[in-house]
Scaffold this motif. Structure first.
Motif, PDB file in Angstrom:
ATOM      1  N   GLN A 163      -9.281  -2.829  -5.356  1.00 46.04           N
ATOM      2  CA  GLN A 163      -9.899  -2.266  -6.558  1.00 46.04           C
ATOM      3  C   GLN A 163     -10.542  -3.355  -7.412  1.00 46.04           C
ATOM      4  O   GLN A 163     -11.630  -3.159  -7.967  1.00 46.04           O
ATOM      5  CB  GLN A 163      -8.850  -1.489  -7.367  1.00 46.04           C
ATOM      6  N   LEU A 164      -9.882  -4.506  -7.507  1.00 45.32           N
ATOM      7  CA  LEU A 164     -10.433  -5.619  -8.270  1.00 45.32           C
ATOM      8  C   LEU A 164     -11.726  -6.124  -7.635  1.00 45.32           C
ATOM      9  O   LEU A 164     -12.705  -6.410  -8.331  1.00 45.32           O
ATOM     10  CB  LEU A 164      -9.411  -6.753  -8.363  1.00 45.32           C
ATOM     11  N   GLY A 205      -0.380  -0.240  -5.178  1.00 47.65           N
ATOM     12  CA  GLY A 205       0.206  -1.333  -4.403  1.00 47.65           C
ATOM     13  C   GLY A 205      -0.610  -2.607  -4.561  1.00 47.65           C
ATOM     14  O   GLY A 205      -1.719  -2.593  -5.106  1.00 47.65           O
ATOM     15  N   SER A 206      -0.086  -3.719  -4.085  1.00 50.53           N
ATOM     16  CA  SER A 206      -0.767  -5.002  -4.268  1.00 50.53           C
ATOM     17  C   SER A 206      -2.096  -5.064  -3.507  1.00 50.53           C
ATOM     18  O   SER A 206      -3.095  -5.572  -4.041  1.00 50.53           O
ATOM     19  CB  SER A 206       0.146  -6.153  -3.837  1.00 50.53           C
ATOM     20  N   ASP A 207      -2.136  -4.571  -2.276  1.00 53.55           N
ATOM     21  CA  ASP A 207      -3.403  -4.572  -1.537  1.00 53.55           C
ATOM     22  C   ASP A 207      -4.394  -3.596  -2.147  1.00 53.55           C
ATOM     23  O   ASP A 207      -5.606  -3.851  -2.170  1.00 53.55           O
ATOM     24  CB  ASP A 207      -3.166  -4.229  -0.064  1.00 53.55           C
ATOM     25  N   LYS A 217       2.656 -10.587  -8.148  1.00 55.18           N
ATOM     26  CA  LYS A 217       3.938 -10.629  -8.881  1.00 55.18           C
ATOM     27  C   LYS A 217       4.341  -9.238  -9.364  1.00 55.18           C
ATOM     28  O   LYS A 217       5.524  -8.875  -9.352  1.00 55.18           O
ATOM     29  CB  LYS A 217       3.817 -11.584 -10.063  1.00 55.18           C
ATOM     30  N   LYS A 218       3.364  -8.440  -9.771  1.00 55.01           N
ATOM     31  CA  LYS A 218       3.633  -7.088 -10.251  1.00 55.01           C
ATOM     32  C   LYS A 218       4.342  -6.238  -9.211  1.00 55.01           C
ATOM     33  O   LYS A 218       5.277  -5.486  -9.523  1.00 55.01           O
ATOM     34  CB  LYS A 218       2.308  -6.431 -10.662  1.00 55.01           C
ATOM     35  N   PHE A 219       3.929  -6.368  -7.966  1.00 57.40           N
ATOM     36  CA  PHE A 219       4.473  -5.498  -6.915  1.00 57.40           C
ATOM     37  C   PHE A 219       5.548  -6.162  -6.051  1.00 57.40           C
ATOM     38  O   PHE A 219       6.395  -5.467  -5.485  1.00 57.40           O
ATOM     39  CB  PHE A 219       3.341  -4.996  -6.018  1.00 57.40           C
ATOM     40  N   GLY A 262       0.827  -1.188   0.000  1.00 57.92           N
ATOM     41  CA  GLY A 262       0.000   0.000   0.000  1.00 57.92           C
ATOM     42  C   GLY A 262       0.862   1.238   0.000  1.00 57.92           C
ATOM     43  O   GLY A 262       1.799   1.343   0.806  1.00 57.92           O
ATOM     44  N   MET A 263       0.606   2.169  -0.907  1.00 55.31           N
ATOM     45  CA  MET A 263       1.406   3.395  -1.013  1.00 55.31           C
ATOM     46  C   MET A 263       0.658   4.378  -1.913  1.00 55.31           C
ATOM     47  O   MET A 263      -0.432   4.082  -2.400  1.00 55.31           O
ATOM     48  CB  MET A 263       2.789   3.076  -1.597  1.00 55.31           C
ATOM     49  N   VAL A 264       1.233   5.543  -2.122  1.00 54.80           N
ATOM     50  CA  VAL A 264       0.674   6.503  -3.074  1.00 54.80           C
ATOM     51  C   VAL A 264       1.713   6.774  -4.148  1.00 54.80           C
ATOM     52  O   VAL A 264       2.920   6.793  -3.876  1.00 54.80           O
ATOM     53  CB  VAL A 264       0.255   7.823  -2.382  1.00 54.80           C
ATOM     54  N   ASP A 265       1.243   6.979  -5.387  1.00 53.39           N
ATOM     55  CA  ASP A 265       2.174   7.212  -6.492  1.00 53.39           C
ATOM     56  C   ASP A 265       2.517   8.688  -6.623  1.00 53.39           C
ATOM     57  O   ASP A 265       2.156   9.506  -5.759  1.00 53.39           O
ATOM     58  CB  ASP A 265       1.606   6.652  -7.794  1.00 53.39           C
TER      59      ASP A 265
END
Length: 264
Positions: A67-68, A60-62, A251-253, A50-53
């Motif tokens: 969102q999914l 982030g993965s969570d 895997k992405k994160f 979890g983070m902000v861009d």
């Protein structure tokens, strides 16, 4: 006879009131679907979960998992910012509907909240500066280990009284990482993923996992007594593990796949 009749009526009235109270207590799944919105407690200060861009948007993965879920259920998503220590109170006090925030399953937590099946995994470790010779618990004696308050790492290490560990507690992972980067602590207790992130922008303070604490399943948390919502969440997790979407997000994160037995 009148006394008996009065007693019978009184008991019946109390029972009806109790049943009415149970019926009046709305089911959380119904509440969420009626509101067309799901409130998810997620810590946005624990990269890469979890983070902000750069545009100050959650990522982030969570975050992508949440969102999914909202997309699949056709719901508006509201993130409830949280920390390790406030995740569980958020659902207990109805500030959030569910928790998707690197929440590992433990017997202690299962006493106060319910868990879904695992949607991801976490390796909990003590990580230290790469330059430090640390190979086991004995090597950690005399070293200060930074840990986020209220996390499983905090609980695990606190209970290891025989190891004589020195802990420095911080309110969240962000301040714990800052402490590591600034030299306040040469060791941290957190996930292997976070340990590997420390020092990316400052090679002189690069950390690496040294000692494994435990491997944990990560699950969605929710308040006690919501079987319909738990079942629906479990169905969603099963579907998205089988179709590979949750593995793709992880895997992405995190740079690695979920355990093979979890992917099915």
């Amino acid at each position: 006879m009148m006394k008996r009749s009065f007693y019978t009526v009184a008991v019946a009235t109390v029972c009806m009131a109790a049943l009415g109270s149970v019926a009046a207590r709305a089911d959380l799944l119904d509440d969420v679907m009626k509101a067309r919105k799901v409130r998810i407690a997620t810590d946005l200060a624990i990269p890469p979960s979890g983070m902000v861009d750069g545009n100050m948007k959650p990522t982030g993965s969570d975050v992508e998992t949440a969102q999914l879920l909202a997309k699949d259920w056709g719901l508006e998503l509201e993130f409830v910012q949280t920390t390790g220590a406030t995740r569980i109170p958020n659902v207990q006090t109805n500030k959030a509907d569910i928790i998707i925030s690197t929440l590992s399953v433990t017997p202690e937590r299962a006493k106060v909240i319910d868990f879904t099946k695992a949607y991801a995994a976490l390796q909990s470790v003590v990580g230290c500066l790469k330059s430090l010779e640390v190979k086991n618990w004995e090597d950690l004696k005399g070293k200060t280990i930074a840990v986020s308050r209220g996390t499983t790492q905090d609980t695990e290490l606190t209970n290891m009284k025989d190891r004589n560990l020195t802990l420095a507690r911080f309110d969240d992972d962000a301040t714990m990482v800052t402490a590591a980067l600034s030299g306040q602590a040469d060791c941290v207790a957190t996930s292997a993923t976070i340990v590997n992130q420390i020092g990316v922008k400052n090679a002189a303070r690069a950390f690496e996992p040294k000692v494994v604490i435990r491997n944990f399943d990560l699950a969605i948390g929710l308040r006690k007594g919501e079987p319909r919502l738990t079942e629906k969440l479990n169905e969603w997790i099963t579907t998205n593990l089988k179709n590979g979407k949750l593995n793709e997000i992880y895997k992405k994160f995190h740079g690695s796949e979920l355990p093979a037995d979890m992917r099915g």
